[in-house]
Motif scaffolding. Structure first.
Motif, mmCIF file in Angstrom:
data_model
loop_
_atom_site.group_PDB
_atom_site.id
_atom_site.type_symbol
_atom_site.label_atom_id
_atom_site.label_comp_id
_atom_site.label_asym_id
_atom_site.label_seq_id
_atom_site.Cartn_x
_atom_site.Cartn_y
_atom_site.Cartn_z
ATOM 1 N N LYS A 35 -4.497 11.497 1.522
ATOM 2 C CA LYS A 35 -4.461 11.111 0.231
ATOM 3 C C LYS A 35 -4.967 9.661 0.238
ATOM 4 C CE LYS A 35 -1.246 14.636 -1.412
ATOM 5 N NZ LYS A 35 0.230 15.030 -2.212
ATOM 6 N N ALA A 36 -4.337 8.961 0.819
ATOM 7 C CA ALA A 36 -4.882 7.485 0.969
ATOM 8 C C ALA A 36 -6.165 7.465 1.778
ATOM 9 C CB ALA A 36 -3.629 6.527 1.332
ATOM 10 N N ILE A 37 -6.978 6.445 1.129
ATOM 11 C CA ILE A 37 -8.395 6.405 1.453
ATOM 12 C C ILE A 37 -8.161 5.798 3.006
ATOM 13 C CG2 ILE A 37 -10.633 5.388 1.266
ATOM 14 C CD1 ILE A 37 -10.352 8.015 -0.287
ATOM 15 N N VAL A 38 -8.898 6.320 4.247
ATOM 16 C CA VAL A 38 -8.874 5.269 5.282
ATOM 17 C C VAL A 38 -9.842 4.400 5.380
ATOM 18 C CG1 VAL A 38 -8.827 5.605 7.956
ATOM 19 C CG2 VAL A 38 -7.415 7.145 6.416
ATOM 20 N N ASP A 39 -9.960 3.295 5.665
ATOM 21 C CA ASP A 39 -11.186 2.361 5.412
ATOM 22 C C ASP A 39 -12.252 2.834 6.463
ATOM 23 O OD1 ASP A 39 -10.950 0.223 7.970
ATOM 24 O OD2 ASP A 39 -9.071 0.511 7.023
#
Length: 310
Positions: free
Chosen positions: A32-36
């Motif tokens: 869910k959290a964007i991985v850079d």
């Protein structure tokens, strides 16, 4: 240095297999959290130092559908080429193929469904429609000299439709093979496969003239049966298996889909069986531990957990 299992071969198994690493694409797409982007690039660069020869880098799917993979072109450019390592990318349609070609992709993967409901939920089309969408993509890839892999989802069960008839799966696989798709990966998308079911499907494919050299297996470990299913595949002669470092991933469009089979768990079992993978388990463990730290949670892999506690 990690402890390794005693090597006690079983008769009748392949001498070596290819592990098709899907962590950077299938593993991260469900986050869910964007991985850079730099982390994704570093992940792939580290993975290819383990001895893995096939690492699926990303997907040129619409960023609206999978925001996590909106940086596909940047990731592919950032990893560059590496001798002896393939970097396939997933391509959903002609627009995705345009982007993949512009990004200088050298191998693609397409995906279809064995069931109508999942085709609608995941691809917004029908089974026939998904195959029709694949035709021009495969044709363009072949014209460009690019290899094509195929995924078939829901081969062993569907959360909406329930049981999936073996003949239904065979029909879809045959149609992909007829298109000229090279390897076709059979997906246990929600992790409900059992060893007998695996063997029965593979036997039906063989009877239909689709050899095991054209087949890969993609298991999820929802019910803890992924490794048992791999063993059934080995006994049937399949020599390519999808796995994700640390056990990352699952399908964001399928209810009940949990993590992919962990690459470490697969390497551990294959090592104990005397089946060569070419993968350095120590390096792989370090990478999965590193990525787990980046994601802020322990790796689901049982081997990672067991060796971290030892």
């Amino acid at each position: 240095m990690a402890a390794l299992p005693d090597v006690v071969p079983m008769p009748g198994l392949p001498e070596a297999v290819t592990i098709y690493e899907v962590g950077p694409r299938d593993g991260l797409q469900a986050e869910k959290a964007i991985v850079d982007t730099p982390t994704k690039i570093e992940f792939i660069r580290r993975l290819r130092e383990t001895g893995l020869t096939a690492i699926e880098a990303t997907s040129f799917v619409s960023p609206r559908w999978v925001p996590q993979l909106a940086d596909a072109a940047e990731v592919l450019a950032g990893i560059g080429e590496h001798e002896g390592v393939r970097h396939p990318v997933l391509v959903p349609n002609q627009r995705g193929m345009d982007r993949a070609l512009a990004a200088a992709a050298t191998e693609i993967a397409i995906f279809v469904s064995a069931t109508e409901r999942f085709a609608r939920e995941n691809l917004a089309t029908t089974v026939d429609g998904a195959i029709e969408l694949a035709v021009p993509v495969v044709d363009r890839a072949r014209q460009a000299g690019i290899g094509v892999r195929g995924y078939v989802s829901m081969c062993f069960g569907d959360p909406w439709e329930g049981r999936v008839p073996i003949a239904q799966v065979v029909d879809v696989v045959r149609r992909l093979a007829d298109l000229g798709v090279g390897t076709i990966s059979l997906g246990d998308t929600i992790g409900v496969a059992t060893p007998g079911h695996v063997r029965a499907l593979l036997a039906a494919l063989d009877e239909a003239g689709i050899g095991m050299d054209r087949i890969a297996l993609h298991f999820h470990d929802t019910y803890g049966g992924a490794l048992a299913n791999v063993l059934s595949g080995l006994q049937s002669g399949v020599t390519e298996y999808d796995a994700a470092a640390g056990g990352l991933g699952g399908c964001p469009f399928a209810r009940s889909a949990t993590g992919n089979l962990a690459t470490e768990d697969l390497v551990w079992m294959l090592t104990g069986l005397g089946v060569r993978t070419g993968v350095d388990l120590d390096r792989l463990l370090a990478i999965s531990t590193w990525m787990a730290g980046r994601l802020g949670r322990p790796a689901p892999s049982r081997v990672v957990q067991a060796l971290a506690a030892s």
